[in-house]
Motif scaffolding. Sequence first.
Motif, PDB file in Angstrom:
ATOM      1  N   ALA A  71       0.835  -1.203   0.000  1.00  0.00           N
ATOM      2  CA  ALA A  71       0.000   0.000   0.000  1.00  0.00           C
ATOM      3  C   ALA A  71       0.868   1.251   0.000  1.00  0.00           C
ATOM      4  O   ALA A  71       1.845   1.352   0.732  1.00  0.00           O
ATOM      5  N   THR A  72       0.509   2.199  -0.833  1.00  0.00           N
ATOM      6  CA  THR A  72       1.266   3.444  -0.902  1.00  0.00           C
ATOM      7  C   THR A  72       0.718   4.429   0.107  1.00  0.00           C
ATOM      8  O   THR A  72      -0.408   4.302   0.587  1.00  0.00           O
ATOM      9  N   VAL A  73       1.510   5.429   0.415  1.00  0.00           N
ATOM     10  CA  VAL A  73       1.074   6.463   1.352  1.00  0.00           C
ATOM     11  C   VAL A  73      -0.151   7.181   0.830  1.00  0.00           C
ATOM     12  O   VAL A  73      -1.090   7.471   1.552  1.00  0.00           O
ATOM     13  N   SER A  74      -0.166   7.459  -0.483  1.00  0.00           N
ATOM     14  CA  SER A  74      -1.293   8.212  -1.044  1.00  0.00           C
ATOM     15  C   SER A  74      -2.582   7.421  -0.962  1.00  0.00           C
ATOM     16  O   SER A  74      -3.641   7.960  -0.616  1.00  0.00           O
ATOM     17  N   SER A  75      -2.546   6.120  -1.253  1.00  0.00           N
ATOM     18  CA  SER A  75      -3.770   5.322  -1.199  1.00  0.00           C
ATOM     19  C   SER A  75      -4.224   5.134   0.236  1.00  0.00           C
ATOM     20  O   SER A  75      -5.415   5.144   0.534  1.00  0.00           O
ATOM     21  N   ALA A  76      -3.276   4.970   1.145  1.00  0.00           N
ATOM     22  CA  ALA A  76      -3.632   4.829   2.553  1.00  0.00           C
ATOM     23  C   ALA A  76      -4.250   6.122   3.065  1.00  0.00           C
ATOM     24  O   ALA A  76      -5.234   6.118   3.799  1.00  0.00           O
ATOM     25  N   SER A  77      -3.661   7.247   2.657  1.00  0.00           N
ATOM     26  CA  SER A  77      -4.168   8.546   3.091  1.00  0.00           C
ATOM     27  C   SER A  77      -5.594   8.765   2.613  1.00  0.00           C
ATOM     28  O   SER A  77      -6.419   9.333   3.321  1.00  0.00           O
ATOM     29  N   ALA A  78      -5.879   8.316   1.396  1.00  0.00           N
ATOM     30  CA  ALA A  78      -7.216   8.505   0.843  1.00  0.00           C
ATOM     31  C   ALA A  78      -8.246   7.635   1.554  1.00  0.00           C
ATOM     32  O   ALA A  78      -9.386   8.035   1.743  1.00  0.00           O
ATOM     33  N   ALA A  79      -7.826   6.446   1.951  1.00  0.00           N
ATOM     34  CA  ALA A  79      -8.770   5.507   2.553  1.00  0.00           C
ATOM     35  C   ALA A  79      -9.005   5.759   4.035  1.00  0.00           C
ATOM     36  O   ALA A  79     -10.097   5.534   4.542  1.00  0.00           O
ATOM     37  N   LEU A  80      -7.986   6.206   4.740  1.00  0.00           N
ATOM     38  CA  LEU A  80      -8.064   6.344   6.191  1.00  0.00           C
ATOM     39  C   LEU A  80      -8.434   7.761   6.596  1.00  0.00           C
ATOM     40  O   LEU A  80      -7.930   8.727   6.038  1.00  0.00           O
ATOM     41  N   LYS A  81      -9.316   7.840   7.581  1.00  0.00           N
ATOM     42  CA  LYS A  81      -9.735   9.133   8.104  1.00  0.00           C
ATOM     43  C   LYS A  81      -9.420   9.194   9.592  1.00  0.00           C
ATOM     44  O   LYS A  81      -9.568   8.214  10.314  1.00  0.00           O
ATOM     45  N   HIS A  82      -8.994  10.360  10.033  1.00  0.00           N
ATOM     46  CA  HIS A  82      -8.624  10.502  11.432  1.00  0.00           C
ATOM     47  C   HIS A  82      -9.808  10.250  12.355  1.00  0.00           C
ATOM     48  O   HIS A  82      -9.635   9.751  13.473  1.00  0.00           O
ATOM     49  N   GLY A  83     -11.012  10.581  11.886  1.00  0.00           N
ATOM     50  CA  GLY A  83     -12.190  10.367  12.718  1.00  0.00           C
ATOM     51  C   GLY A  83     -12.359   8.914  13.120  1.00  0.00           C
ATOM     52  O   GLY A  83     -12.750   8.613  14.259  1.00  0.00           O
ATOM     53  N   LEU A  84     -12.051   8.006  12.204  1.00  0.00           N
ATOM     54  CA  LEU A  84     -12.158   6.584  12.515  1.00  0.00           C
ATOM     55  C   LEU A  84     -11.079   6.168  13.505  1.00  0.00           C
ATOM     56  O   LEU A  84     -11.323   5.395  14.429  1.00  0.00           O
ATOM     57  N   PHE A  85      -9.871   6.709  13.328  1.00  0.00           N
ATOM     58  CA  PHE A  85      -8.758   6.365  14.215  1.00  0.00           C
ATOM     59  C   PHE A  85      -9.019   6.864  15.640  1.00  0.00           C
ATOM     60  O   PHE A  85      -8.748   6.159  16.617  1.00  0.00           O
ATOM     61  N   SER A  86      -9.537   8.091  15.759  1.00  0.00           N
ATOM     62  CA  SER A  86      -9.742   8.688  17.083  1.00  0.00           C
ATOM     63  C   SER A  86     -11.139   8.448  17.636  1.00  0.00           C
ATOM     64  O   SER A  86     -11.479   8.940  18.718  1.00  0.00           O
ATOM     65  N   TYR A  87     -11.933   7.686  16.910  1.00  0.00           N
ATOM     66  CA  TYR A  87     -13.299   7.357  17.328  1.00  0.00           C
ATOM     67  C   TYR A  87     -13.366   6.900  18.789  1.00  0.00           C
ATOM     68  O   TYR A  87     -14.229   7.350  19.551  1.00  0.00           O
ATOM     69  N   PRO A  88     -12.464   6.004  19.242  1.00  0.00           N
ATOM     70  CA  PRO A  88     -12.548   5.538  20.631  1.00  0.00           C
ATOM     71  C   PRO A  88     -12.338   6.645  21.666  1.00  0.00           C
ATOM     72  O   PRO A  88     -12.829   6.537  22.795  1.00  0.00           O
ATOM     73  N   ILE A  89     -11.627   7.713  21.300  1.00  0.00           N
ATOM     74  CA  ILE A  89     -11.422   8.805  22.258  1.00  0.00           C
ATOM     75  C   ILE A  89     -12.727   9.552  22.479  1.00  0.00           C
ATOM     76  O   ILE A  89     -13.080   9.899  23.614  1.00  0.00           O
ATOM     77  N   LEU A  90     -13.465   9.796  21.400  1.00  0.00           N
ATOM     78  CA  LEU A  90     -14.768  10.436  21.552  1.00  0.00           C
ATOM     79  C   LEU A  90     -15.710   9.525  22.327  1.00  0.00           C
ATOM     80  O   LEU A  90     -16.495   9.982  23.162  1.00  0.00           O
ATOM     81  N   GLN A  91     -15.638   8.240  22.072  1.00  0.00           N
ATOM     82  CA  GLN A  91     -16.469   7.291  22.792  1.00  0.00           C
ATOM     83  C   GLN A  91     -16.140   7.320  24.294  1.00  0.00           C
ATOM     84  O   GLN A  91     -17.038   7.257  25.144  1.00  0.00           O
ATOM     85  N   ALA A  92     -14.858   7.430  24.601  1.00  0.00           N
ATOM     86  CA  ALA A  92     -14.450   7.544  26.002  1.00  0.00           C
ATOM     87  C   ALA A  92     -14.963   8.846  26.603  1.00  0.00           C
ATOM     88  O   ALA A  92     -15.459   8.875  27.743  1.00  0.00           O
ATOM     89  N   ALA A  93     -14.865   9.932  25.843  1.00  0.00           N
ATOM     90  CA  ALA A  93     -15.345  11.223  26.329  1.00  0.00           C
ATOM     91  C   ALA A  93     -16.846  11.190  26.601  1.00  0.00           C
ATOM     92  O   ALA A  93     -17.325  11.786  27.579  1.00  0.00           O
TER      93      ALA A  93
END
Length: 405
Positions: free
Chosen positions: A175-197
Amino acid sequence: MSCCTSKANHNVRQLVNVAKRFKTSPSHTRGQRSLASSSTSTSTTITTQDATTPKIIFSGIQPTGVPHLGNYLGALQQWKRMQDSASPSTKLLFSIVDLHAITVPRSASILRQQKREMLAALLAVGLDPSRCTIFYQSSVPAHSELQWILSCTASTGYLSRMTQWKSKLSLSDSATVSSASAALKHGLFSYPILQAADILVHRATHVPVGADQRQHLEFARECVTNFNSSWGTDALVQPETILASSEEGARVMSLADPEKKMSKSDANHGSRVLITDDAGSVLAKFKKAKTDDLQSAGIGYDKSARPGVANLLEILAAFSEAKQSAEEIAKDFREEGVNYKELKERTAKAVIKGLEGVRERYLDLLDGDGNGKRLDEIAEEGGRKARASAEETMKAVRAAVGLGV
């Protein structure tokens, strides 16, 4: 802009590398405790080390429109039972988590509609706004404020190990950085922090969770440890787990494909039963439910060999007035000589009876009173109460961090 772009690409590379590194790593980490001892709980019980401390129960649900049978048996029915059985001193907060919902983009009009549909559904199944606080997550800015503060002490490595993140990641070695960047969103990564909040901002002492959410609650506890330790405070409270019994937490599968969970995203409308379906629709859907070719062996409960029949038995058990298990029902039906047609009909009738009145209350709330005016009033009042609850916590959090006056 070029400098920012370079930094952004560097950050993406770091994120991809971290994600790959933790993709097959063990789930243990500093401060993380195993929930294995809790997984055998057989009832929706609430326990705490100090029985005299008033309990605060929090739970949330995404606004995906009208709930289906899986949503009802997995969460809403449990919420109603907790409301009816909790002591008067217990504080109950149920949130429609619309901030979480936008990790999957949809039009603003659809989100507004689905929020109202979910609110109407919660009320229709029996949640009482005079007994519990029902609110839209976005109406309480403190949820987002605490998320940011928690993110400053949250572990990136821990987040990378979250099952939900890893399941969405699916990065190949090439996987290239560009394709990973397009597919991944920070909201999904940090989702558990909002859930904790969500949990911590109301000082929840107890949180009902299913098996697939226990890791998120463990992360919330990790957030408490990290924050309190970093700032030398006890402003945040460690929440405990409420685990449903196997019957209450039944994982309802698709009627069309019992190897998959019941879902509203399934193109086959017959795969799911909505809690607002009329009796005729419920019966018709169950009549078409997939079973197997082993009817001559009699009704048997075997989730691996006979998933379709097992799904029907589990649904029937969830609505059983005699509180029988799926295995007990299967044994009785086998002795009675019940065939698949009768099994489907009995399951449908049990569901229809168990959801009696829900459809009528739901439609009345949406259309029967000034085109949903009552819903707006309940949402407004719930938001006011939730903001007051959250502000108590945030005063202590801001003071600990140095943000307060």
